[in-house]
Scaffold this active site. Structure first.
Site, PDB file in Angstrom:
ATOM      1  N   ASN A   1       0.841  -1.201   0.000  1.00  0.00           N
ATOM      2  CA  ASN A   1       0.000   0.000   0.000  1.00  0.00           C
ATOM      3  C   ASN A   1       0.869   1.240   0.000  1.00  0.00           C
ATOM      4  O   ASN A   1       2.036   1.211   0.414  1.00  0.00           O
ATOM      5  CB  ASN A   1      -0.934   0.015   1.216  1.00  0.00           C
ATOM      6  CG  ASN A   1      -0.199   0.241   2.526  1.00  0.00           C
ATOM      7  OD1 ASN A   1       0.266  -0.722   3.137  1.00  0.00           O
ATOM      8  ND2 ASN A   1      -0.097   1.474   2.964  1.00  0.00           N
ATOM      9  N   CYS A   2       0.307   2.339  -0.487  1.00  0.00           N
ATOM     10  CA  CYS A   2       0.964   3.636  -0.392  1.00  0.00           C
ATOM     11  C   CYS A   2       0.140   4.476   0.580  1.00  0.00           C
ATOM     12  O   CYS A   2      -0.510   3.944   1.477  1.00  0.00           O
ATOM     13  CB  CYS A   2       1.094   4.299  -1.754  1.00  0.00           C
ATOM     14  SG  CYS A   2      -0.476   4.655  -2.566  1.00  0.00           S
TER      15      CYS A   2
END
Length: 517
Positions: free
Chosen positions: A459-460
């Site tokens: 994830n960012c």
């Protein structure tokens, strides 16, 4: 080939976020520590502030190591803890090898009145080495991740099993780092000259340089590649270098953090501040844009749009996380996104031209805390407020005019149901549905084609990023059931689901369910 290159850049961009998130906390704590050391504070409070400052200085002075570990662990597809440990060891091995090579070749620089400043070398964890700054950590992180992903799944015969898996990639990396350390003794001085030339170009370009930097930072957000632009200018020598109290600091953000240690002696901000002002649009554009969408939405959709956008706008203003708001129109109304980027570039250019020197790297929280450390005569924050309010009106009325004139598909004006063939899908739910955490986890896994179809899951700031083996098995309709999803983007085997502020919690729970690191 182009798709794989873009995906690799996006993965690298996402990996940079891991250490940068901690930088936001560091800047906030550093600002608080300076405030606690003001003269009117009691002695025990000042002592506590000094302790906090020295703790944060230890982090600021060792960013290269932090980036090495953060990037290696983020890019690792498996055994992330082992990848992080390998990065730490390889960083130390590089320092020892590079220092030894400089010593036996009589290439160690002699300190001058300002120490090793401008010699091209620096002291890192007690070793005198070529001064690669954060680039050293970035390169080592990439090298470790590459060899770790390629060789850490190798199994050896039982008698040699202790040398298999992550230890096998570790053994391969030892000669790689040795060669790398020797080569950098000759290559990096030339790289330093190139970096200096690039930095000089941005500086000498004046207001044009400010505009191009600000425009690029905003325009590249949908691709995730904007981190490749602002991060080097904020945290490496590309953004400039300065000597403060015998220490060398590189990059716009690092220099500002260092100046915070002695705010009373700062009569003017370093020119590198121009690279730490791109929070301008986050703070002053987010709410006007949300209001423009609300007021141009069809009447029956306005309450829904308000509930969808205002939380995202507030998060953008307070914390600087704009992706949940950005993705509501970046792909649906690309012309509007272009205009948004242009206004951002013009706004930051006007600020700089009028003499504003206000730090705005993330959201309003850290901006207020950091700028309160310096004298108003130095930051000229009042210019920022006046210009910001004027540009807020510009954002609102330009967006409203363009949306109506060109009948754009902005939130509340588009079809409520996305077709299953759309490459980019933006979620627009007509009713609020309460979905349990367990159901959200199931929707992610099933939507991505099941556990066996998921290659990697990361994830960012706001998106779950997945690489799948077979994109045909991805079920978009199932992914759309995730309660907080705001958009789904497909690019071959790469699937991205925009979630928002809670993305890391959801991704970690899914990874735990899948048994991933």
């Amino acid at each position: 080939m182009k798709g794989r290159s873009t995906e690799a850049l996006q993965d690298f961009s996402r990996a940079l976020i891991a250490p940068v998130k901690f930088m936001a906390v560091m800047g906030l704590v550093l600002a608080v520590s300076v405030i606690l050391q003001l003269e009117f504070m009691p002695n025990f409070i000042q002592t506590f502030g000094l302790l906090l400052k020295n703790m944060m200085d230890a982090m600021l002075n060792n960013l290269s190591l932090i980036f090495a570990i953060g990037i290696a662990s983020s890019l690792a597809k498996r055994q992330k803890i082992e990848a992080a440990l390998t990065a730490l060891i390889m960083f130390l091995l590089f320092l020892a090898a590079n220092n030894t090579w400089l010593t036996i070749t009589n290439s160690l620089a002699e300190p001058g009145e300002m120490g090793l400043f401008s010699t091209g070398q620096a002291i890192v964890l007690g070793f005198q080495v070529v001064d690669m700054n954060v680039f050293l950590g970035i390169i080592i992180g990439i090298l470790v991740a590459y060899f770790h992903n390629r060789y850490s799944d190798k199994e050896l015969p039982a008698a040699l099993s202790i040398y298999g898996h992550a230890r096998f990639s570790f053994m391969i990396l030892i000669p790689v780092i040795l060669i790398f350390a020797i080569l950098m003794a000759y290559i990096w001085p030339w790289a330093n000259r190139l970096i200096a030339s690039l930095s000089d170009f941005i500086y000498t370009a004046g207001l044009l340089g400010v505009f191009l930097y600000a425009f690029g930072n905003r325009f590249l957000v949908p691709t995730g590649l904007h981190h490749l632009l602002w991060m080097p200018f904020c945290f490496t020598a590309i953004g400039g270098t300065v000597e403060i109290n015998g220490e060398i600091y590189a990059g716009g953000a690092n220099i500002i953090y260092a100046l915070m240690s002695n705010p009373g002696t700062v009569s003017s901000m370093d020119p590198s501040l121009r690279f730490a002002m791109f929070g301008f649009a986050k703070i002053f554009a987010s709410i006007p844009i949300a209001l423009a969408f609300m007021n141009t939405a069809y009447p029956e959709n306005r309450e829904e749009v308000k509930g969808q956008l205002m939380p995202s706008a507030l998060v953008a203003v307070l914390a600087g996380i704009t992706e949940p708001l950005d993705f509501t129109f970046a792909f649906q109304a690309p012309l509007l996104w272009l205009v948004h980027s242009l206004i951002t570039g013009i706004g930051e250019t006007v600020l700089w031209a009028l003499g504003s020197r206000t730090y705005m790297l993330y959201g309003i929280i850290d901006s207020v805390v950091v700028n309160s450390v310096f004298s108003p005569s130095v930051t000229k924050f009042y210019i920022t407020i006046i210009v910001g309010l004027i540009f807020s009106l510009i954002w609102y009325y330009v967006f409203k005019l363009m949306i109506v004139k060109f009948d754009m598909n902005t939130p509340g004006r588009e079809a409520l149901v996305a077709t299953s063939n759309d490459t980019n899908r933006i979620n627009n739910k007509s009713t609020e549905v309460i979905v349990s955490t367990e159901d959200n986890i199931r929707y992610v896994i099933e939507g991505l084609g099941g556990p066996e179809n998921i290659d990697t899951l990361t994830n960012c700031f706001s998106r779950i990023r997945a690489n799948v083996h077979d994109p045909e098995k991805v079920n978009v309709l199932t992914l759309e059931k995730i309660s907080e999803q705001k958009g789904i983007f497909e690019n071959g085997n790469n699937i991205q689901v925009v979630i928002g502020m809670n993305v890391q919690t959801l991704r970690e729970k899914v990874s735990e369910e899948l048994g991933l690191d």
